[in-house]
Design an enzyme around this catalytic site. Structure first.
Site, PDB file in Angstrom:
ATOM      1  N   THR A 174       5.296  -4.982  -2.888  1.00  0.00           N
ATOM      2  CA  THR A 174       6.100  -6.388  -4.076  1.00  0.00           C
ATOM      3  C   THR A 174       6.964  -5.965  -4.387  1.00  0.00           C
ATOM      4  O   THR A 174       8.059  -6.745  -4.285  1.00  0.00           O
ATOM      5  CB  THR A 174       4.958  -7.334  -4.105  1.00  0.00           C
ATOM      6  OG1 THR A 174       3.289  -7.223  -3.949  1.00  0.00           O
ATOM      7  CG2 THR A 174       5.710  -8.427  -5.308  1.00  0.00           C
ATOM      8  N   ARG A 175       6.992  -5.156  -4.638  1.00  0.00           N
ATOM      9  CA  ARG A 175       8.265  -4.470  -5.794  1.00  0.00           C
ATOM     10  C   ARG A 175       8.886  -3.174  -6.038  1.00  0.00           C
ATOM     11  O   ARG A 175       8.487  -2.048  -5.482  1.00  0.00           O
ATOM     12  CB  ARG A 175       8.454  -4.819  -7.675  1.00  0.00           C
ATOM     13  CG  ARG A 175       7.553  -6.619  -7.625  1.00  0.00           C
ATOM     14  CD  ARG A 175       7.539  -6.292  -9.505  1.00  0.00           C
ATOM     15  NE  ARG A 175       6.645  -5.612  -9.723  1.00  0.00           N
ATOM     16  CZ  ARG A 175       6.566  -5.173 -11.238  1.00  0.00           C
ATOM     17  NH1 ARG A 175       7.294  -6.096 -11.745  1.00  0.00           N
ATOM     18  NH2 ARG A 175       5.697  -4.874 -11.587  1.00  0.00           N
ATOM     19  N   LEU A 176      10.254  -3.094  -5.957  1.00  0.00           N
ATOM     20  CA  LEU A 176      10.779  -1.873  -6.427  1.00  0.00           C
ATOM     21  C   LEU A 176      11.314  -1.688  -8.221  1.00  0.00           C
ATOM     22  O   LEU A 176      11.813  -2.293  -8.695  1.00  0.00           O
ATOM     23  CB  LEU A 176      12.005  -1.482  -5.999  1.00  0.00           C
ATOM     24  CG  LEU A 176      12.910  -0.548  -5.719  1.00  0.00           C
ATOM     25  CD1 LEU A 176      12.383   0.925  -5.124  1.00  0.00           C
ATOM     26  CD2 LEU A 176      14.351  -0.722  -5.271  1.00  0.00           C
ATOM     27  N   LYS A 177      11.049  -0.829  -8.648  1.00  0.00           N
ATOM     28  CA  LYS A 177      10.753  -0.195  -9.802  1.00  0.00           C
ATOM     29  C   LYS A 177      12.134   0.527  -9.661  1.00  0.00           C
ATOM     30  O   LYS A 177      11.459   1.935  -9.409  1.00  0.00           O
ATOM     31  CB  LYS A 177       9.770  -0.541 -10.342  1.00  0.00           C
ATOM     32  CG  LYS A 177       8.243  -1.300 -10.575  1.00  0.00           C
ATOM     33  CD  LYS A 177       6.737  -1.031 -11.235  1.00  0.00           C
ATOM     34  CE  LYS A 177       7.312  -1.014 -13.025  1.00  0.00           C
ATOM     35  NZ  LYS A 177       6.408  -1.206 -13.345  1.00  0.00           N
TER      36      LYS A 177
ATOM     37  N   THR B  38      -0.823  -5.326  -5.031  1.00  0.00           N
ATOM     38  CA  THR B  38      -1.642  -6.085  -4.303  1.00  0.00           C
ATOM     39  C   THR B  38      -3.409  -5.415  -4.654  1.00  0.00           C
ATOM     40  O   THR B  38      -3.477  -6.479  -4.093  1.00  0.00           O
ATOM     41  CB  THR B  38      -0.942  -5.290  -3.493  1.00  0.00           C
ATOM     42  OG1 THR B  38       0.468  -6.424  -3.247  1.00  0.00           O
ATOM     43  CG2 THR B  38      -1.563  -6.245  -2.009  1.00  0.00           C
TER      44      THR B  38
ATOM     45  N   LEU C 122       8.232   2.162  -4.558  1.00  0.00           N
ATOM     46  CA  LEU C 122       8.980   1.258  -3.931  1.00  0.00           C
ATOM     47  C   LEU C 122       7.655   0.773  -3.411  1.00  0.00           C
ATOM     48  O   LEU C 122       6.548   1.512  -2.862  1.00  0.00           O
ATOM     49  CB  LEU C 122       9.809   1.167  -2.614  1.00  0.00           C
ATOM     50  CG  LEU C 122       9.805   0.460  -1.134  1.00  0.00           C
ATOM     51  CD1 LEU C 122      10.058  -1.162  -1.609  1.00  0.00           C
ATOM     52  CD2 LEU C 122      10.518   1.250  -0.179  1.00  0.00           C
TER      53      LEU C 122
ATOM     54  N   ASP D  75       1.584   6.679  -4.608  1.00  0.00           N
ATOM     55  CA  ASP D  75       1.255   5.969  -7.006  1.00  0.00           C
ATOM     56  C   ASP D  75       0.237   6.078  -7.123  1.00  0.00           C
ATOM     57  O   ASP D  75       0.495   6.662  -8.617  1.00  0.00           O
ATOM     58  CB  ASP D  75       1.852   4.320  -6.300  1.00  0.00           C
ATOM     59  CG  ASP D  75       0.581   4.041  -5.048  1.00  0.00           C
ATOM     60  OD1 ASP D  75      -0.415   4.054  -5.082  1.00  0.00           O
ATOM     61  OD2 ASP D  75       0.199   2.536  -5.282  1.00  0.00           O
ATOM     62  N   ARG D  76      -1.098   6.726  -7.302  1.00  0.00           N
ATOM     63  CA  ARG D  76      -2.002   6.453  -7.495  1.00  0.00           C
ATOM     64  C   ARG D  76      -2.037   8.059  -7.890  1.00  0.00           C
ATOM     65  O   ARG D  76      -2.543   8.103  -9.093  1.00  0.00           O
ATOM     66  CB  ARG D  76      -3.205   6.658  -6.661  1.00  0.00           C
ATOM     67  CG  ARG D  76      -3.648   5.406  -6.265  1.00  0.00           C
ATOM     68  CD  ARG D  76      -4.934   5.496  -5.476  1.00  0.00           C
ATOM     69  NE  ARG D  76      -6.073   5.818  -5.819  1.00  0.00           N
ATOM     70  CZ  ARG D  76      -7.625   6.066  -4.828  1.00  0.00           C
ATOM     71  NH1 ARG D  76      -7.292   5.946  -3.261  1.00  0.00           N
ATOM     72  NH2 ARG D  76      -8.528   6.592  -5.555  1.00  0.00           N
TER      73      ARG D  76
ATOM     74  N   GLY E  51      -2.867   7.277  -2.360  1.00  0.00           N
ATOM     75  CA  GLY E  51      -1.112   6.665  -1.958  1.00  0.00           C
ATOM     76  C   GLY E  51      -0.731   7.217  -3.438  1.00  0.00           C
ATOM     77  O   GLY E  51      -1.587   8.338  -4.279  1.00  0.00           O
TER      78      GLY E  51
END
Length: 249
Positions: free
Chosen positions: A15-18, A127, A12, A105-106, A103
């Protein structure tokens, strides 16, 4: 190891949910949904299994959006596993003194990059633009964060509405404002990537692989011919995380 096919991966972002099913411990077919668009909830509900096993979630989105997704997943899955950045995981050692500041995600992208086996400069274009260097031994050397081209355009438009928020093409010297904005904002990120590659080569003594991921990566790839498109890198890293969660110590 055969993973439960009802287990799913969720990334999440702002901008998007993958999301993708976890198939035999790996990321299956990826589906991306823009959570700010009409019909998002209906599309997500149609996508999810009626009753799943484990939902593995990584989120960098605002808390309210994350909680809303958690509530929705809780009605469909027996358990929710939330990924968090760790100082050391799957052979990767994070450079941050406080790993929680990196983060997730990183962090997950680094897990997936390390699984490729070579040193890599990992560039995420969402973003923000995030750049992280990892060597072949799994040592993270830190990174950089900057606005993405789209965020630059939004910021400029917010301060000067006459400047268009989108459109244009990247060329060396533009003859109109829209192309000039595209050229300048994308060019700024490309220059940052080039500088990071040079610094990485100097630090490691070799040129690392350049891995691109994120929703804005495709727009830059033509100017980075030696880069590798890895659009599902975060979900691949989340699959690594999921395998560690279910495999015996």
């Amino acid at each position: 190891m055969n993973a439960n096919p009802s287990d799913w991966l969720f990334d999440l972002g702002n901008t998007r949910l993958k999301c993708a099913p976890l198939v035999d411990g790996r990321c299956g077919e990826v589906i991306a949904l823009a959570h700010g668009e009409a019909g998002f909830v209906e599309k997500l509900d149609a996508l999810l299994p009626q009753r799943g096993g484990v939902a593995h979630l990584a989120s960098v989105a605002p808390q309210a959006l994350t909680v809303d997704l958690l509530d929705r997943l809780a009605t469909r899955f027996a358990r929710i596993d939330i990924a968090r950045t760790q100082a050391s995981c799957a052979g990767v050692r994070i450079a941050y003194a406080d790993p929680s500041k990196l983060g997730v995600d990183r962090f997950l992208a680094l897990l997936a990059a390390h699984a490729h086996g070579d040193a890599a400069l990992v560039v995420g274009v969402g973003t923000a633009v995030t750049i992280d260097l990892i060597d072949a031994n799994g040592q993270h050397h830190g990174g950089r964060i900057a606005p993405s081209p789209s965020l630059m355009r939004e910021a400029l438009h917010a301060r000067a509405a006459v400047l268009p928020i989108a459109g244009g093409i990247r060329i060396p010297f533009a003859a109109d404002t829209t192309d000039a904005l595209a050229s300048g904002c994308e060019g700024a990120v490309l220059a940052l990537i080039a500088d990071s590659l040079a610094a990485a080569r100097e630090r490691l003594g070799i040129a690392p692989a350049l891995l691109l991921h994120g929703g804005g990566a495709d727009a830059l790839q033509s100017a980075l011919p030696h880069s590798l498109s890895t659009p599902s890198l975060v979900l691949q890293g989340l699959a690594c995380w999921a395998r560690l969660e279910v495999e015996p110590a």
